[in-house]
Scaffold this motif. Structure first.
Motif, mmCIF file in Angstrom:
data_model
loop_
_atom_site.group_PDB
_atom_site.id
_atom_site.type_symbol
_atom_site.label_atom_id
_atom_site.label_comp_id
_atom_site.label_asym_id
_atom_site.label_seq_id
_atom_site.Cartn_x
_atom_site.Cartn_y
_atom_site.Cartn_z
ATOM 1 N N ARG A 275 2.865 -13.477 2.449
ATOM 2 C CA ARG A 275 2.239 -13.073 3.691
ATOM 3 C C ARG A 275 2.171 -11.431 3.622
ATOM 4 N NH1 ARG A 275 2.350 -13.989 9.411
ATOM 5 N NH2 ARG A 275 2.582 -11.771 9.987
ATOM 6 N N THR A 276 0.992 -10.926 3.818
ATOM 7 C CA THR A 276 0.946 -9.310 3.768
ATOM 8 C C THR A 276 0.846 -8.994 5.341
ATOM 9 O OG1 THR A 276 -0.275 -9.716 1.875
ATOM 10 C CG2 THR A 276 -0.370 -7.658 2.502
ATOM 11 N N ASP A 277 1.653 -7.887 5.557
ATOM 12 C CA ASP A 277 1.718 -7.249 6.833
ATOM 13 C C ASP A 277 1.627 -5.551 6.535
ATOM 14 O OD1 ASP A 277 2.291 -9.413 8.716
ATOM 15 O OD2 ASP A 277 4.471 -9.305 7.620
ATOM 16 N N VAL A 278 0.182 -5.273 6.953
ATOM 17 C CA VAL A 278 0.072 -3.778 6.978
ATOM 18 C C VAL A 278 0.101 -3.255 8.284
ATOM 19 C CG1 VAL A 278 -1.572 -3.721 5.017
ATOM 20 C CG2 VAL A 278 -2.440 -4.178 7.282
ATOM 21 N N ARG A 280 -0.815 -1.852 11.516
ATOM 22 C CA ARG A 280 -2.189 -1.353 12.085
ATOM 23 C C ARG A 280 -1.877 -0.427 12.900
ATOM 24 N NH1 ARG A 280 -3.257 -6.832 11.749
ATOM 25 N NH2 ARG A 280 -4.011 -7.343 9.797
ATOM 26 N N SER A 294 0.882 4.087 6.151
ATOM 27 C CA SER A 294 0.067 3.225 5.156
ATOM 28 C C SER A 294 1.167 2.084 4.661
ATOM 29 C CB SER A 294 -0.354 4.182 3.948
ATOM 30 O OG SER A 294 0.748 4.875 3.485
ATOM 31 N N GLN A 310 6.396 2.016 1.610
ATOM 32 C CA GLN A 310 5.675 2.985 2.419
ATOM 33 C C GLN A 310 5.896 4.277 1.955
ATOM 34 O OE1 GLN A 310 8.117 3.076 6.248
ATOM 35 N NE2 GLN A 310 9.345 4.649 5.089
ATOM 36 N N GLN A 315 -2.591 3.263 0.769
ATOM 37 C CA GLN A 315 -1.963 1.598 1.150
ATOM 38 C C GLN A 315 -2.438 0.824 0.035
ATOM 39 O OE1 GLN A 315 -4.100 -0.783 4.371
ATOM 40 N NE2 GLN A 315 -2.374 -0.069 5.446
ATOM 41 N N ARG A 319 0.579 -1.503 -2.131
ATOM 42 C CA ARG A 319 0.448 -2.727 -1.992
ATOM 43 C C ARG A 319 0.539 -3.090 -3.362
ATOM 44 N NH1 ARG A 319 -3.378 -6.226 0.909
ATOM 45 N NH2 ARG A 319 -3.693 -4.468 2.059
#
Lengths: 423, 349
Positions: A275-278, A280, A294, A310, A315, A319
């Protein structure tokens, strides 16, 4: 009248018998020249298999068998040479003992004996290395994670020292290293800020084989800069060495792709499980705000492994780095889980030889300017050179690598014994 | 905006006296720490041969600029966008993270598209309101390895934006790719279908137009104060040669004038194509879907969220009903873009 001043008796004794009686700490004692019978038996077994297989291939060719022959060939040859040398050694000794030998021949034999003994040592070493199983991740680059343990601020400062030591060591050995993550404890900045976690990526292939012996608890004994009353403190820093995916180079790339697409590989991570969380933007997002946040967080759902990154402004890069880290951590976990089963079998036989997080592996004593490794038992007295990642550190690391190799052979043997008993 | 707590300010001050300055803009400590780190490394890297004292003085100056809500991207002069590094300068909109997400997703879809995959000719991309050139350059970068190659044209009205986007071509592309992109000084609102008929047909039309209502209170202080109104608020440009059409008066709000124009340009050629338009809110997305259904009746419409490639959260709907038509909504986050896929011979024009 000439008189010496008073001299302590203890000092005189020390002069009389230098070094012999002094206190030395050894965790392990290993003699190089003698060869354990079990090891020899293993080598003989392999040589016999080699002969048998080569006879078979003379009649019918099989790719699998010939590959196995290739693996065994080194051992078989080394063993043969070692046995030859051993034989000539015993012949020479027989000549020397025999009273009927004439004087000239005896001289020649004595000369020969010395050179043969030297050659025998070298051959024994070669045989040992040929027997040593290759670590599956040996050729990979690696990640070194440094985290302070018990000891508070002092541990954090020493963690920074270790970080510098490994960076210097890598540059001296010609290994390419980059700082992947540098977190300070309370967010403080600057060179000497206490460290909370640092990760170095050593990109050169083979770095894992070079540095894997460094994993474990590193203990420091010194008077910290933060100490006002001059007391010596003992603190600990944990160092974790993980194999890392190669990202460049033609050879590396091949391995990389094979590893990523093959579900049986340690490095395979199903993207659906992650699961990727950025971060927002608050509020409406888009043109309404210009955020600089980012940060990326990856969660591997089946194992609940969380990696967040981070550091960079991009970003995209955060990642990529987070994925690299997640893959390495999961691969290590998988490998450890697999090894646990075997370890359960071994444990009663070998004791504490498994290199994990729990064991203290090395002590840096500033008061005595000494660095001792508790595994190989080596002690060097040039602490400054070690902390600068110099030749002394190399000496220590090499000794640990040798020790590790011997332990691995031992493990292999006991494993064989256990399995043969089971049968 | 809630007041910053004293405890937080004191905590920040203890770490570095510069942090309270940054906190005024970032509002939380971790991002203030990150920004301070980036500013510091910028000072060290950009101006290498300075004494420590001078370096610190420069850093303080930059932090003071940031305190006045100047965007970090203008101070540092750049913003990473996908694999590219896009230069930023005052007077041109800063590339947004959401824009990066849908541009990348669009490129992936174009690479996977069956009918375009075997195509030997160049894929033609039109970037309306190109600004810093970030979208067109990223698409070019991601699609250049496909078999037929790619050709990109960008339109913008701002001289500053055109100058910056041409600078970005040199800055972020290799010399072999530079010939495939061109920026033109065009007013999107004043252009007509005739301009399009004269040109070749485009396969991808992508547009990040100004879409915020002038009185929208959710625009952050930094954006309103520092970024160009031309790129944010369409209402200021509604005068001049542009005449409000019938369609506009039916469904559109004043901040939607660009979408009507973009869709009209998209009808010019009857070829297979993708039209992507960034939107600011859910309400706007629905209005744009209505407009698109009017102009491109045969197209398949869908809405992309902030992160179109991610799995939706459980509370996020997978489709939305507009005028008795069901439209799928992809990804996770807020409604960010309306995408229209047109196949050949479906336009009734």
């Amino acid at each position: 009248m000439f008189r010496t001043s008073w001299i302590s008796r203890r000092c005189l004794e020390m002069i009389r018998k230098p070094a012999s009686g002094r206190l030395r700490r050894f965790n392990s004692t290993v003699t190089q020249s003698s060869f354990s019978p079990a090891l020899l038996a293993r080598a003989r077994g392999m040589a016999i298999e080699h002969d048998k297989l080569s006879k078979e291939t003379a009649e019918t060719f099989d790719a699998k068998t010939s590959k196995r022959i290739g693996e065994l060939k080194g051992v078989a040859e080394a063993l043969k040479e070692w046995e030859d040398a051993q034989e000539s050694m015993s012949e020479l000794q027989g000549l020397l003992k025999d009273p009927t030998t004439d004087a000239e021949l005896r001289d020649l034999a004595a000369d020969d004996l010395n050179s043969t003994a030297a050659a025998l040592d070298a051959l024994a070493k070669r045989l040992a290395t040929s027997l040593m199983p290759k670590h599956p991740f040996e050729d990979m680059p690696c990640l070194i994670e440094i985290r302070p343990g018990a000891g508070g601020g002092e541990a954090a400062i020493f963690a920074g020292d270790l970080l510098r030591m490994y960076t210097a060591y890598c540059s001296r050995k010609g290994l390419r290293s980059t700082l992947l993550k540098y977190d300070t404890a309370d967010g403080a900045q600057g060179e000497n800020a206490p460290l909370a976690e640092a990760i170095i990526e050593v990109e050169s292939p083979g770095a894992y084989g070079e540095l894997r012996s460094e994993a474990g608890i590193h203990r420091v004994q010194r008077v910290p800069v933060t100490e006002k009353q001059g007391r010596t403190h003992t603190s600990a820093v944990s160092v974790l060495v993980l194999p890392s995916l190669p990202t460049s180079g033609s050879e590396g790339l091949e391995m990389h792709e094979v590893d990523l697409n093959d579900p049986t590989s340690d490095y395979y991570v199903n993207p659906a499980d992650v699961r990727t969380d950025v971060m927002r933007a608050r509020g409406a997002g888009g043109q309404h705000v210009n955020t600089t946040d980012s940060a990326v967080r990856l969660t591997h759902i089946p194992t609940n492994t969380v990696v967040s990154m981070q550091d960079g402004r991009s970003q995209h890069q955060n990642r990529a780095k987070a994925w690299l880290l997640l893959r390495s951590r999961l691969a290590q976990a998988k490998k450890e889980a697999r090894e646990e089963e075997v370890v359960a079998l071994r444990r009663n036989v070998i004791g504490v030889a498994k290199m994990g997080r729990g064991d203290k592996v090395r002590t840096y004593n500033y008061g005595q300017q000494r660095v001792s490794d508790h595994r190989s038992g080596i002690t060097v007295y040039n602490l400054d050179d070690v902390m600068e990642g110099g030749a002394e550190l190399n000496k220590v690391i090499q000794s640990v690598k040798e020790w590790l190799g011997e332990r691995e052979i031992e493990m292999l043997l006991t494993e064989n014994e256990i399995y043969s008993k089971k049968k | 905006m809630p007041r910053l707590q004293h405890a937080l300010l004191l905590q920040a001050y203890a770490l570095s006296p510069l942090l309270p300055l940054l906190l005024r803009v970032t509002r939380d400590l971790p991002s203030a720490l990150n920004e301070l780190r980036w500013l510091r490394s910028h000072v060290i890297n950009a101006i290498p041969k300075q004494s420590l004292h001078r370096q610190h003085a420069t850093l303080v100056k930059l932090c003071r600029r940031r305190q006045a809500a100047e965007p970090l991207q203008y101070i540092l002069g750049s913003q990473p966008f996908g694999e590219l590094d896009i230069r930023c300068r005052k007077g041109v909109l800063i590339p947004r993270l959401e824009t990066e997400a849908y541009s990348q997703h669009l490129a992936e879809q174009a690479l996977e598209s069956k009918s375009w995959n075997g195509l030997k000719r160049k894929l033609r991309v039109l970037d309306l309101c190109s600004g810093s050139g970030c979208i067109s350059l990223l698409l070019l970068h991601l699609l250049r390895r496909r078999m037929g190659g790619v050709d990109v044209v960008g339109w913008d009205i701002s001289k500053q934006a055109l100058a910056l986007s041409n600078e970005n071509v040199r800055h972020s592309l290799g010399p072999e790719d530079r010939g495939h992109v061109r920026y033109e000084d065009r007013d999107v609102l004043a252009s007509t279908e005739k301009d399009m008929h004269n040109a070749e047909a485009f396969d991808i039309i992508i547009c990040n137009p100004p879409y915020i209502h002038t009185e929208d209170s959710s625009v952050s202080r930094s954006v309103r104060k520092w970024e160009p109104g031309l790129a944010l608020f369409p209402a200021s440009q509604a005068t001049g040669p542009y005449q409000s059409s019938e369609a506009l008066s039916v469904v559109c709000a004043v901040e939607d004038i660009f979408y009507e124009r973009v869709l009209k340009l998209a009808t010019a050629h009857d070829v297979e194509k993708i039209v992507l338009m960034e939107v600011g809110s859910k309400e706007q997305a629905i209005r744009v879907v209505q407009l698109a259904a009017m102009f491109l009746p045969q197209a398949t419409l869908e809405i992309w969220r902030d992160a179109p490639d991610q799995i939706s959260e459980s509370y996020e709907v997978a489709s939305i009903l507009v005028d008795d038509q069901n439209y799928s909504v992809k990804g996770s986050g807020l409604f960010r873009a309306v995408v229209a896929r047109c196949n050949q011979h479906q336009n009734p024009s």
